[in-house]
Scaffold this motif. Structure first.
Motif: not given
Length: 234
Positions: A39-43, A45-52, A68-75
């Motif tokens: 999903l666009r918003r999750n992508l 967050l996945l790319l922009g969050g760690p960059l920030a 990794l925290t974000f991926l774990t949250t989605l799972w």
């Protein structure tokens, strides 16, 4: 391919039926995780969050940990959502299958037996909606054990429900399934079900947006069809 037989549910089937249901729900977790990840918003967050995080902290390690925290949250959310579905249905129709599906006329629950073991299920219940123009029945709990798929069992179960609907005087059969269940979508479409609309499941979580596809099958009012095959058929 071992022969199979479709029959009505008995109380002695309960443990196996609940096991099939829980296993089927658990199978949806990986597909749901992959779907939400795209999903666009999750992508973003996945790319922009760690960059920030990196721009603020200057640490790639912290950025990796954020990813990794974000991926774990989605799972976790995918797993939790389907677990909640299991809990919900174990407290409703599956809490007492005999009472829910056999107390009143117009509903039923079937199992598929192969070599003495239950390997599939399906249920049918009337749709209680006063505004409906036609008499509808809903197809529920279609499940086939993983090791018995590809043998035509799911199609035979759907045919069983369609024949039951005709015999009971229903005009339409409805059902819903998720976008990720591609084999189920293909099965229903191949059997003449038509998509009516889509909705979103798991609305409690903003990160989750699982499309639910709603189908309908119009039963010819005057048509009498032969009984569905009970074993080894397509």
């Amino acid at each position: 391919m071992a022969p199979y037989h479709i029959r009505k549910y008995q109380e002695s089937d309960r443990k196996r039926v609940l096991g099939l249901f829980s296993q089927g729900m658990a199978e949806h977790v990986p597909a749901t995780f992959r779907h939400t990840l795209k999903l666009r918003r999750n992508l973003v967050l996945l790319l922009g969050g760690p960059l920030a995080v990196f721009l603020v902290s200057g640490s790639w390690l912290l950025a990796l940990m954020a990813s990794l925290t974000f991926l774990t949250t989605l799972w976790f959310l995918a797993n939790y959502s389907w677990t909640q579905h299991i809990v919900k249905f174990l407290q409703t129709d599956l809490s007492d299958i005999t009472k829910y599906y056999f107390t009143e006329r117009g509903s039923c629950f079937w199992v598929v037996e192969s070599e003495g073991q239950v390997v599939g299920t399906v249920g049918a219940v009337p749709v209680e909606e006063p505004t409906l123009q036609k008499k509808q029945v809903e197809l529920l709990r279609l499940r086939v054990a993983l090791e018995h798929r590809g043998q035509g069992i799911a199609k035979a179960l759907v045919r069983t429900v369609l024949q039951f609907a005709r015999d009971q005087g229903y005009s339409e059969v409805i059902l819903c399934t998720t976008m990720m269940q591609s084999s189920a979508l293909a099965l229903y479409q191949s059997m003449g079900f038509q998509e009516t609309h889509q909705s979103l499941g798991f609305r409690r979580f903003r990160l989750m947006a699982v499309p639910v596809i709603h189908f309908i099958y119009h039963l010819p009012s005057a048509q009498v069809s032969p009984a569905p095959g009970q074993g080894g058929g397509p």
